[in-house]
Structures are given as structure tokens and as C-alpha cells.
Design an enzyme around this catalytic site. Structure first.
Site, short mmCIF file in Angstrom:
data_model
loop_
_atom_site.label_atom_id
_atom_site.label_comp_id
_atom_site.label_asym_id
_atom_site.label_seq_id
_atom_site.Cartn_x
_atom_site.Cartn_y
_atom_site.Cartn_z
N SER A 161 0.85 -1.19 0.00
CA SER A 161 0.00 0.00 0.00
C SER A 161 0.88 1.24 0.00
CB SER A 161 -0.89 0.01 1.24
OG SER A 161 -1.49 1.28 1.44
N TYR A 187 -0.78 0.06 10.75
CA TYR A 187 -1.00 -0.28 9.34
C TYR A 187 0.23 0.05 8.51
CZ TYR A 187 -3.03 -0.33 4.66
OH TYR A 187 -3.27 -0.61 3.34
#
Length: 322
Positions: A161, A187
Site C-alpha cells: 500500500s 497499518y
């Protein structure tokens, strides 16, 4: 890092997974897609199946996986779309999947993941995002290494990501045991870990003919990956409605394209240890523009350190049975 020519292809941000594999023949090749029953995992699996590969959907919900497999068979005519149980936060589940696999594995797409989840810990005490996004895929991929090596020219695709640019791996406290839990920091470190894993695996396994690359699929509004965002505090600006900051906003067919490129296209044969977005190797990250790859995610020393840490964590944790 050794300088190399940046890899580009005729494809781009709007290319679909089906367009990437048009004319590609994967007959006789076997693929596994984690999280293959939802989001870009479905379209990744569909494209590989359409090109003739045998595809196993490795999923937590096998009923949903079976429905997805039936749907892919219906749209592609490929009856070799299978389903197998896999929970990446459960070491026993991972071990069972690895033990059940027989024969070579040509394509492994580490696609499943969670994002900005509330503070949650596995039975081992590991923070869930690091445990699922990185450690689970690490255990799975290293466990399947013999099958990948047996293929002779296998490809491992790690779905990362752009969120990795927000932070490095917190090596001194990966599980947030000594600092307040931050969903976005957790994350970010898990996504940086994805890229670092690809860097180190590529270096370790080059002699086995295994290519390992990571990617940013872009922002896909149609998946359930972002289900926790509404409850996460202080979400990054890139997730505010109407803002893109350079991020490619895509549908699921477009979001799966870079995964499929790395999994199947002859255009990237032999390419390994790199990070892609929009069907091309990403340029270095520049602050203010949420694109590119951060230097901390390609650092070979950090990649080697993460590999050792991952092995140590898996070895030190008490055995957990389902």
C-alpha cells in the site's frame, strides 16, 4: 541499493487485470491467491483463471470462497478454481494449508489484509495488522518455499500500500506493548514490512528462480478493506472523501491489474525485489505526493533485520492450536 533501469510497461493506472493477461497462456501453471473471495483478490483470481491457470482461493470463509470460485468458473469457463481454508492470523491454519499443498506452485499472490483495525491481538499477543499483513504471509510464503522452488520460475506477489510511506517498521516495539496503540502507525509498519519482505525474499531466493515483488494497487473504493476507517481516529488525509493526493482511484478490475502484471505478464519476467504501482515500477517517494516508494521500505539492512525478527517471533511464540 544498486541502480537499475526503472521497469515500465504499456499499461497504466486505468488498465484492467483482463487487459494485462490478454494473450497470456497460463495453462499448466498453479496459483494461490490469499483473500481471493473479495475485492481485488477476486479479480486477480479471475484474470489468472481466464488465462488458464489452476487457481486456489485461500480464504477464511470457505463458503464465500466456494461461491466466488463458482462465479469465476462461470465467467471464465475454467473449472480448476479451488477453495482452501486459510486464516493468516492463525498459525495452525497456515501450517495446515502448507502441509496440504502438493506439487509445484508457480504463482503466489499475498493479497489478503486488514487496515486500521481497532487494537486487537492474536493469541500470541501479536498486534493484528502486523500479524496478518506481514507475519501470516511470511509464514505462508516461507512455508511454501519448497513448492515455489519446485516450479523453477515461480512468482510471489506481495500486495502492499502507499500507506507504507507513513512509517517504518517499529523494530523496538512492533506489537505496541510500550507505546499507545495507533491504528495507522500499525497499518503503515505492516505495509512497509510487506515491501521489506519482498526485498529480502528476492535476494535470498534468486538462485531458486523465484521472483518476489511488492505493489501498491491504488485506492479501490469498492472493497471491504476500509471497513474500519470510520472508527479509526485521525485517519490520514489521503482517506478523506474527495482527496487523492496523487493516489490512483480505481475500480476492482483496475486495482487488480498490477498484481496480475507481476503474477503473469512476460513483460516483467525475471524482475525481482522491486515495488510497482499503476503497472510500472514506482518512482522514489516525494513528500506531499502519495505515490512512489519510500527509501525505508527498500533498505536491505532493514529487510534482513525484519526477516530475522519474523523468524524469531514465529519460533519464540508458544504453540497455538485451533
Amino acid at each position: 541499493m544498486t541502480e537499475h533501469a526503472r521497469v515500465t510497461t504499456p499499461f497504466g493506472a486505468r488498465t484492467t487485470a483482463a487487459e494485462v493477461v490478454a494473450g497470456v497462456d497460463l495453462t499448466g501453471r498453479r496459483a494461490v491467491v490469499t483473500g481471493g473471495s473479495s475485492g481485488i483478490g477476486v479479480e486477480t483470481a479471475r484474470a489468472l483463471a481466464a488465462a488458464g491457470a489452476e487457481v486456489t482461493l485461500a480464504v477464511r470463509d470457505t463458503a464465500a470462497g466456494a461461491r466466488t470460485a463458482d462465479g469465476i468458473t462461470a465467467t471464465t469457463g475454467n473449472e480448476r478454481v479451488l477453495t482452501a481454508p486459510l486464516d493468516l492470523s492463525d498459525r495452525a491454519s497456515i501450517a495446515a494449508f502448507v502441509a496440504a499443498w502438493e506439487g509445484p506452485l508457480h504463482i503466489l499472490v499475498d493479497n489478503a489484509g486488514v487496515m486500521a483495525s481497532p487494537e486487537t491481538r492474536t493469541p500470541e499477543g501479536w498486534e493484528l495488522q502486523f500479524a496478518t499483513n506481514h507475519l501470516g504471509h511470511f509464514a505462508l510464503t516461507t512455508g511454501l518455499h519448497p513448492a515455489l522452488r519446485a516450479a523453477g520460475d515461480a512468482r510471489v506477489v506481495v500486495v502492499g500500500s502507499v500507506g507504507h510511506v507513513n512509517g517504518d517498521v517499529l523494530f523496538d516495539d512492533v506489537n505496541f506493548e510500550h507505546r499507545p496503540y495507533d491504528a495507522w502507525a500499525a497499518y503503515s509498519q505492516s505495509k512497509t514490512a510487506n515491501v521489506l519482505f519482498a526485498v529480502e525474499a528476492a535476494a535470498r531466493w534468486a538462485g531458486d528462480g523465484i521472483s518476489v515483488n511488492a505493489l501498491n494497487p491504488g485506492r479501490i473504493a469498492e472493497t471491504n478493506l476500509a471497513r474500519h476507517i470510520a472508527s479509526a481516529l485521525d485517519a490520514p488525509a489521503s482517506f478523506e472523501p474527495g482527496r487523492s493526493d496523487g493516489v490512483s482511484v480505481k475500480n476492482v478490475e483496475q486495482g487488480a491489474a498490477t498484481s496480475v502484471l507481476l503474477a503473469a505478464s512476460p513483460l516483467v519476467a525475471g524482475v525481482t525485489g522491486r515495488y510497482f504501482e499503476d503497472c510500472a515500477e514506482a518512482a522514489p517517494y516525494r513528500p506531499g505526493l502519495r505515490r512512489g516508494v519510500a527509501a525505508h521500505a527498500l533498505d536491505p539492512r532493514s529487510a534482513a533485520r525484519l526477516w530475522r525478527l519474523s523468524l524469531d517471533m514465529l519460533a519464540a511464540a508458544p504453540a497455538i492450536t485451533s
